[in-house]
Design a protein around this motif. Structure first.
Motif, PDB file in Angstrom:
ATOM      1  N   PRO A  12      30.274 -30.966  18.609  1.00  0.00           N
ATOM      2  CA  PRO A  12      29.153 -31.843  18.964  1.00  0.00           C
ATOM      3  C   PRO A  12      29.266 -33.114  18.143  1.00  0.00           C
ATOM      4  O   PRO A  12      29.561 -33.067  16.945  1.00  0.00           O
ATOM      5  N   THR A  13      29.060 -34.263  18.782  1.00  0.00           N
ATOM      6  CA  THR A  13      29.170 -35.508  18.013  1.00  0.00           C
ATOM      7  C   THR A  13      28.030 -36.462  18.308  1.00  0.00           C
ATOM      8  O   THR A  13      27.552 -36.571  19.441  1.00  0.00           O
ATOM      9  N   TYR A  14      27.604 -37.139  17.289  1.00  0.00           N
ATOM     10  CA  TYR A  14      26.753 -38.301  17.451  1.00  0.00           C
ATOM     11  C   TYR A  14      27.135 -39.292  16.357  1.00  0.00           C
ATOM     12  O   TYR A  14      27.009 -38.995  15.179  1.00  0.00           O
ATOM     13  N   GLU A  16      30.199 -40.402  15.280  1.00  0.00           N
ATOM     14  CA  GLU A  16      31.248 -39.876  14.405  1.00  0.00           C
ATOM     15  C   GLU A  16      32.538 -40.664  14.572  1.00  0.00           C
ATOM     16  O   GLU A  16      33.632 -40.125  14.402  1.00  0.00           O
ATOM     17  N   VAL A  43      31.468 -32.842  22.716  1.00  0.00           N
ATOM     18  CA  VAL A  43      30.225 -33.059  23.462  1.00  0.00           C
ATOM     19  C   VAL A  43      29.423 -34.120  22.728  1.00  0.00           C
ATOM     20  O   VAL A  43      28.892 -33.892  21.650  1.00  0.00           O
ATOM     21  N   ASP A  45      26.512 -37.311  22.530  1.00  0.00           N
ATOM     22  CA  ASP A  45      25.230 -37.771  23.073  1.00  0.00           C
ATOM     23  C   ASP A  45      25.187 -39.288  23.220  1.00  0.00           C
ATOM     24  O   ASP A  45      24.275 -39.943  22.713  1.00  0.00           O
ATOM     25  N   LEU A  76      21.626 -31.719  18.993  1.00  0.00           N
ATOM     26  CA  LEU A  76      22.795 -30.947  18.571  1.00  0.00           C
ATOM     27  C   LEU A  76      22.876 -29.608  19.306  1.00  0.00           C
ATOM     28  O   LEU A  76      23.906 -29.262  19.899  1.00  0.00           O
ATOM     29  N   SER A  79      23.622 -29.901  22.965  1.00  0.00           N
ATOM     30  CA  SER A  79      25.021 -30.268  23.198  1.00  0.00           C
ATOM     31  C   SER A  79      25.924 -29.051  23.087  1.00  0.00           C
ATOM     32  O   SER A  79      26.850 -28.873  23.883  1.00  0.00           O
ATOM     33  N   ASP A  96      31.446 -28.782  13.057  1.00  0.00           N
ATOM     34  CA  ASP A  96      30.930 -30.148  12.895  1.00  0.00           C
ATOM     35  C   ASP A  96      32.079 -31.150  12.933  1.00  0.00           C
ATOM     36  O   ASP A  96      33.213 -30.818  12.582  1.00  0.00           O
ATOM     37  N   ALA A  97      31.734 -32.388  13.279  1.00  0.00           N
ATOM     38  CA  ALA A  97      32.764 -33.413  13.439  1.00  0.00           C
ATOM     39  C   ALA A  97      33.090 -34.140  12.148  1.00  0.00           C
ATOM     40  O   ALA A  97      33.977 -34.984  12.109  1.00  0.00           O
ATOM     41  N   ASP A  98      32.364 -33.838  11.064  1.00  0.00           N
ATOM     42  CA  ASP A  98      32.472 -34.667   9.861  1.00  0.00           C
ATOM     43  C   ASP A  98      33.306 -34.047   8.733  1.00  0.00           C
ATOM     44  O   ASP A  98      33.190 -34.468   7.588  1.00  0.00           O
ATOM     45  N   ARG A 138      18.482 -31.283  -0.516  1.00  0.00           N
ATOM     46  CA  ARG A 138      19.084 -30.726   0.704  1.00  0.00           C
ATOM     47  C   ARG A 138      19.446 -29.264   0.508  1.00  0.00           C
ATOM     48  O   ARG A 138      19.360 -28.445   1.416  1.00  0.00           O
ATOM     49  N   ARG A 206      30.019 -34.681   4.201  1.00  0.00           N
ATOM     50  CA  ARG A 206      30.731 -35.339   5.287  1.00  0.00           C
ATOM     51  C   ARG A 206      31.712 -36.384   4.749  1.00  0.00           C
ATOM     52  O   ARG A 206      31.459 -37.025   3.741  1.00  0.00           O
ATOM     53  N   SER A 211      24.288 -38.504   7.737  1.00  0.00           N
ATOM     54  CA  SER A 211      23.684 -37.312   8.333  1.00  0.00           C
ATOM     55  C   SER A 211      22.623 -37.698   9.362  1.00  0.00           C
ATOM     56  O   SER A 211      21.959 -38.718   9.235  1.00  0.00           O
ATOM     57  N   LYS A 212      22.464 -36.851  10.380  1.00  0.00           N
ATOM     58  CA  LYS A 212      21.464 -37.115  11.409  1.00  0.00           C
ATOM     59  C   LYS A 212      20.259 -36.205  11.271  1.00  0.00           C
ATOM     60  O   LYS A 212      19.434 -36.091  12.178  1.00  0.00           O
TER      61      LYS A 212
HETATM   62  N1  LIG Z   1      25.887 -34.188  20.459  1.00  0.00           N
HETATM   63  C1  LIG Z   1      25.159 -34.334  19.341  1.00  0.00           C
HETATM   64  N2  LIG Z   1      25.712 -34.085  18.138  1.00  0.00           N
HETATM   65  C2  LIG Z   1      24.946 -34.246  17.039  1.00  0.00           C
HETATM   66  C3  LIG Z   1      23.591 -34.667  17.079  1.00  0.00           C
HETATM   67  N3  LIG Z   1      23.119 -34.722  15.813  1.00  0.00           N
HETATM   68  C4  LIG Z   1      24.143 -34.372  15.010  1.00  0.00           C
HETATM   69  N4  LIG Z   1      25.249 -34.092  15.741  1.00  0.00           N
HETATM   70  C5  LIG Z   1      26.553 -33.614  15.264  1.00  0.00           C
HETATM   71  O1  LIG Z   1      26.334 -32.361  14.648  1.00  0.00           O
HETATM   72  C6  LIG Z   1      27.135 -32.221  13.474  1.00  0.00           C
HETATM   73  C7  LIG Z   1      26.235 -32.036  12.253  1.00  0.00           C
HETATM   74  O2  LIG Z   1      25.446 -33.177  12.073  1.00  0.00           O
HETATM   75  P1  LIG Z   1      25.242 -33.867  10.649  1.00  0.00           P
HETATM   76  O3  LIG Z   1      24.517 -35.138  10.861  1.00  0.00           O
HETATM   77  O4  LIG Z   1      26.544 -33.918   9.937  1.00  0.00           O
HETATM   78  O5  LIG Z   1      24.266 -32.842   9.939  1.00  0.00           O
HETATM   79  P2  LIG Z   1      24.338 -32.310   8.442  1.00  0.00           P
HETATM   80  O6  LIG Z   1      25.752 -31.867   8.193  1.00  0.00           O
HETATM   81  O7  LIG Z   1      23.357 -31.184   8.426  1.00  0.00           O
HETATM   82  O8  LIG Z   1      23.942 -33.462   7.595  1.00  0.00           O
HETATM   83  C8  LIG Z   1      27.995 -33.462  13.431  1.00  0.00           C
HETATM   84  O9  LIG Z   1      29.195 -33.178  14.096  1.00  0.00           O
HETATM   85  C9  LIG Z   1      27.162 -34.488  14.194  1.00  0.00           C
HETATM   86  O10 LIG Z   1      27.951 -35.493  14.773  1.00  0.00           O
HETATM   87  C10 LIG Z   1      23.034 -34.915  18.377  1.00  0.00           C
HETATM   88  O11 LIG Z   1      21.860 -35.269  18.514  1.00  0.00           O
HETATM   89  N5  LIG Z   1      23.844 -34.735  19.470  1.00  0.00           N
END
Ligand SMILES: Nc1nc2c(ncn2[C@@H]2O[C@H](COP(=O)(O)OP(=O)(O)O)[C@@H](O)[C@H]2O)c(=O)[nH]1
Ligand SMILES: [Mg+2]
Length: 371
Positions: A12-14, A16, A43, A45, A76, A79, A96-98, A138, A206, A211-212
């Motif tokens: 899943p990516t947003y 990235e 996938v 968004d 997320l 997706s 995760d993509a990060d 966190r 990451r 972060s989202k």
């Molecule tokens: N498709 C999609 N991917 C998301 C969304 N929010 C986060 N992601 C992806 O989910 C993964 C984890 O998100 P991240 O922001 O790294 O969250 P954290 O690791 O908990 O800080 C990453 O690969 C993000 O790109 C979203 O709304 N849609």
């Protein structure tokens, strides 16, 4: 389904753009290095940054890479669920993509599924696992979410992990209601599975981007936990239901202990003329033995798998756990009443509840440990 693939890696990516190309390259190398016929499904968004062009550029070179760009209901979990429905292999893996999740472990996940697991979970909380680079706030939030999740899935140490693999059948047809971040909880709560294994991994901060995680995420999560519990109660099947049933019997046995304790105290004092504090010691001990016997026969006695401890050890541990539970009850009563000014009967109720959770979880996982 397409027998051409062994595994679909869902990313899943947003936003990235800075990570995705390098991650895809790494994953593709690992898959081919391990002889895995893997499909890579991104996938997204509708990221406004360079994510989409970066994946498109690679699609031309990698026939096993696919990009799905979503335009409605972003999220997320949504997706990932869309990824489940589009994936072609018999096994799905979410990452995760990060670079927070080490792609090098992907073959291990597939191995576990091939050797019989229905779900393989990357865990930060078993030996060899951990997390690096997260600020304290966190960590605290993540820890709290994990503990809440463990009430529903006590044998899973990291039920909110974003790094996991499942067999297609686990989620196919499951009434998933994706929202928020914790898609694995939804899969465990509503999917059909028997065996889950955990694989330790170290969660790293990451590599690039930000972060989202949003504030509403936590509220979403609470709702999700209640939704899963309600689902288990109405369907009366699946892992959560089995757990709730066991906790219910444990509580019922606890109530029978109260009756034994009170009844014996009364009989010994009233009819045998024993001093009440002495009667009480006998009554408490008999009620502990009563509870032990029922839990041994009934609550935990019906589980399958080899018991790790002898009867004598179980009795000893059960006593020790009961003393611990009483101490927790008493400490909470003291703390809430003395320092927080809560009415003592209300404090006691909180104490009883905490003591119950302690008694249940420790007895379940230690006294009647199986496997
Ligand atoms: N498709 C999609 N991917 C998301 C969304 N929010 C986060 N992601 C992806 O989910 C993964 C984890 O998100 P991240 O922001 O790294 O969250 P954290 O690791 O908990 O800080 C990453 O690969 C993000 O790109 C979203 O709304 N849609
Ligand atoms: Mg991340």
């Amino acid at each position: 389904m397409d027998p051409e693939y062994d595994l679909t890696v869902i990313i899943p990516t947003y936003r990235e753009g800075e990570n995705i190309a390098s991650l895809i390259g790494t994953i593709d190398g690992i898959l081919s290095g391990a002889g895995i016929r893997g499909e890579i499904l991104v996938v997204d968004d509708s990221s406004p940054d360079g994510t989409i062009p970066a994946v498109r550029a690679l699609e031309a070179k990698l026939p096993n890479l696919r990009l799905v760009v979503r335009t409605a209901d972003p999220g997320l979990s949504q997706s990932v669920v869309e990824g489940f429905s589009l994936a072609r292999a018999p096994v799905f893996l979410v990452i995760d993509a990060d670079f927070s999740h080490p792609p090098g472990l992907i073959p291990r996940f597939l191995d576990e599924i091939r050797s019989g697991a229905d779900v393989a979970i990357g865990s930060r909380y078993i030996p060899g696992g951990g997390s690096e680079g997260w600020p304290l706030w966190r960590r605290i939030i993540s820890r709290g979410a994990t503990l809440l999740g463990r009430i529903l899935f006590p044998e899973i140490t990291d039920p909110v992990s974003g790094f996991f693999a499942v067999r297609r059948e686990v989620v196919a047809g499951a009434p998933l209601r994706p929202r928020g971040y914790k898609i694995l909880m939804e899969v465990l709560g509503k999917g059909t599975w028997r065996r889950a294994v955990e694989i330790p991994f170290v969660f790293r901060e990451r590599k690039a981007g930000s972060s989202k995680l949003r504030a509403g995420t936590m509220l979403d999560y609470l709702r999700q936990v209640f939704d899963i519990a309600r689902f288990a109660l109405t369907r009366r099947q699946g892992a959560v239901w089995t757990e709730l049933e066991k906790a219910f019997w444990f509580a019922a046995v606890g109530c029978s202990g109260i009756v034994v304790n009170m009844g014996l105290l009364w009989i010994l004092t009233r009819f045998f003329g024993i001093y009440y504090l002495v009667s009480s010691i006998i009554a408490i001990e008999v009620s502990i033995l009563n509870n032990f016997a029922w839990n041994d026969r009934w609550t935990f006695g019906r589980d399958t798998g080899h018991l790790h401890r002898s009867l004598a050890k179980r009795i000893g541990l059960f006593h020790a756990v009961s003393v611990g539970g009483a101490a927790i009850n008493w400490l909470i009563l003291l703390a809430l009443t003395q320092f927080a000014g809560v009415f003592y009967l209300v404090s006691n109720l909180a104490g009883i509840l905490a003591g119950f959770v302690w008694n249940y979880l420790v007895n379940r996982n230690v006294t009647w440990k199986r496997g």
